[in-house]
Design a protein around this motif. Structure first.
Motif, mmCIF file in Angstrom:
data_model
loop_
_atom_site.group_PDB
_atom_site.id
_atom_site.type_symbol
_atom_site.label_atom_id
_atom_site.label_comp_id
_atom_site.label_asym_id
_atom_site.label_seq_id
_atom_site.Cartn_x
_atom_site.Cartn_y
_atom_site.Cartn_z
ATOM 1 N N LEU A 202 0.830 -1.206 0.000
ATOM 2 C CA LEU A 202 0.000 0.000 0.000
ATOM 3 C C LEU A 202 0.864 1.256 0.000
ATOM 4 O O LEU A 202 0.614 2.188 -0.785
ATOM 5 C CB LEU A 202 -0.946 -0.008 1.201
ATOM 6 N N GLU A 203 1.879 1.291 0.842
ATOM 7 C CA GLU A 203 2.740 2.474 0.896
ATOM 8 C C GLU A 203 3.540 2.633 -0.387
ATOM 9 O O GLU A 203 3.765 3.756 -0.842
ATOM 10 C CB GLU A 203 3.634 2.412 2.133
ATOM 11 N N PHE A 204 3.945 1.532 -1.006
ATOM 12 C CA PHE A 204 4.634 1.569 -2.294
ATOM 13 C C PHE A 204 3.745 2.240 -3.345
ATOM 14 O O PHE A 204 4.230 2.950 -4.217
ATOM 15 C CB PHE A 204 5.008 0.142 -2.718
ATOM 16 N N GLU A 205 2.434 2.018 -3.229
ATOM 17 C CA GLU A 205 1.480 2.603 -4.177
ATOM 18 C C GLU A 205 1.025 3.990 -3.747
ATOM 19 O O GLU A 205 0.148 4.582 -4.360
ATOM 20 C CB GLU A 205 0.277 1.680 -4.333
ATOM 21 N N GLY A 206 1.623 4.529 -2.680
ATOM 22 C CA GLY A 206 1.304 5.887 -2.247
ATOM 23 C C GLY A 206 0.123 6.002 -1.309
ATOM 24 O O GLY A 206 -0.408 7.102 -1.098
ATOM 25 N N ILE A 207 -0.308 4.889 -0.739
ATOM 26 C CA ILE A 207 -1.430 4.880 0.184
ATOM 27 C C ILE A 207 -0.888 4.875 1.604
ATOM 28 O O ILE A 207 -0.106 3.991 1.958
ATOM 29 C CB ILE A 207 -2.322 3.634 -0.049
ATOM 30 N N SER A 208 -1.307 5.821 2.399
ATOM 31 C CA SER A 208 -0.880 5.863 3.787
ATOM 32 C C SER A 208 -1.589 4.760 4.554
ATOM 33 O O SER A 208 -2.809 4.757 4.677
ATOM 34 C CB SER A 208 -1.213 7.232 4.392
ATOM 35 N N ALA A 209 -0.800 3.805 5.041
ATOM 36 C CA ALA A 209 -1.379 2.662 5.755
ATOM 37 C C ALA A 209 -1.195 2.844 7.257
ATOM 38 O O ALA A 209 -0.204 3.417 7.702
ATOM 39 C CB ALA A 209 -0.699 1.386 5.306
ATOM 40 N N PRO A 210 -2.157 2.364 8.040
ATOM 41 C CA PRO A 210 -2.025 2.468 9.504
ATOM 42 C C PRO A 210 -0.771 1.754 10.004
ATOM 43 O O PRO A 210 -0.310 0.805 9.380
ATOM 44 C CB PRO A 210 -3.278 1.779 10.034
ATOM 45 N N ARG A 211 -0.265 2.226 11.129
ATOM 46 C CA ARG A 211 0.901 1.596 11.762
ATOM 47 C C ARG A 211 0.497 0.223 12.270
ATOM 48 O O ARG A 211 -0.589 0.038 12.802
ATOM 49 C CB ARG A 211 1.382 2.478 12.913
ATOM 50 N N LEU A 212 1.396 -0.745 12.101
ATOM 51 C CA LEU A 212 1.137 -2.086 12.615
ATOM 52 C C LEU A 212 1.503 -2.140 14.087
ATOM 53 O O LEU A 212 2.483 -1.537 14.509
ATOM 54 C CB LEU A 212 1.959 -3.120 11.840
ATOM 55 N N LEU A 213 0.721 -2.867 14.864
ATOM 56 C CA LEU A 213 0.999 -3.018 16.289
ATOM 57 C C LEU A 213 1.952 -4.163 16.517
ATOM 58 O O LEU A 213 2.053 -5.079 15.828
ATOM 59 C CB LEU A 213 -0.302 -3.230 17.067
#
Length: 171
Positions: free
Chosen positions: A160-171
């Motif tokens: 997702l981040e590679f595609e420019g989508i801000s993804a939630p932080r993983l716990l």
């Protein structure tokens, strides 16, 4: 994942930023992409038929270009995923999610004409045999949360981040 165990099956591996992917094609098209954490059962190393090798090699090239940031869709590939008619309808809807965008399970359910089928959509999404190319990683929870993913949540977040989508932080 069970693939045809005959001479038509062509397989290969591809080293990517998310690990070594395993690719399988048959005469009808690309049949599977497996993440490093997925089991090898039913996935023998094979050179396969000329038609299957052509599908496999085209997919390898497309994935290379994707991970180089030079390809945003996989519309030129012939896909031969094995599944139920319902699963295939979900996978077609996933393939329509543009690069850099996400959809919720509810949005996919509405897109296939089954607005109450969110759980069934989730199950079909999880059985997608051609991840990345059929972008199941672009499906997130209605609240924007990351949900289950065959390649693992860190891989989903990376894609997702590679595609420019801000993804939630993983716990």
């Amino acid at each position: 994942m069970k693939l045809p165990d005959d001479d038509t099956l062509a397989t290969a591996t591809l080293d990517t930023p998310i690990g070594r992917l395993r690719i399988a094609a048959i005469d009808d098209g690309l049949a599977a992409v497996l993440f490093p954490n997925q089991k090898d059962a039913g996935f023998p190393k094979r050179e396969g038929s000329a038609k299957a090798r052509a599908h496999r090699d085209k997919a390898l090239k497309a994935l290379d270009l994707y991970f180089e940031g030079r390809k945003k869709d996989f519309s030129g590939l012939t896909l031969a995923a094995s599944g139920t008619p319902f699963q295939k309808s979900v996978w077609r809807a996933l393939a329509d999610i543009p690069f850099g965008e996400t959809r919720s399970y509810a949005e996919i359910a509405r897109a296939i004409g089954n607005p109450k089928g969110m759980r069934a959509v989730g199950l079909a999404n999880g059985r997608n045999p051609i991840p990345v190319i059929v972008p199941c990683h672009r499906v997130i929870g209605a609240d924007g949360s990351l949900t289950g993913f065959g390649g693992g949540l860190p891989t989903k977040k990376w894609l997702l981040e590679f595609e420019g989508i801000s993804a939630p932080r993983l716990l």
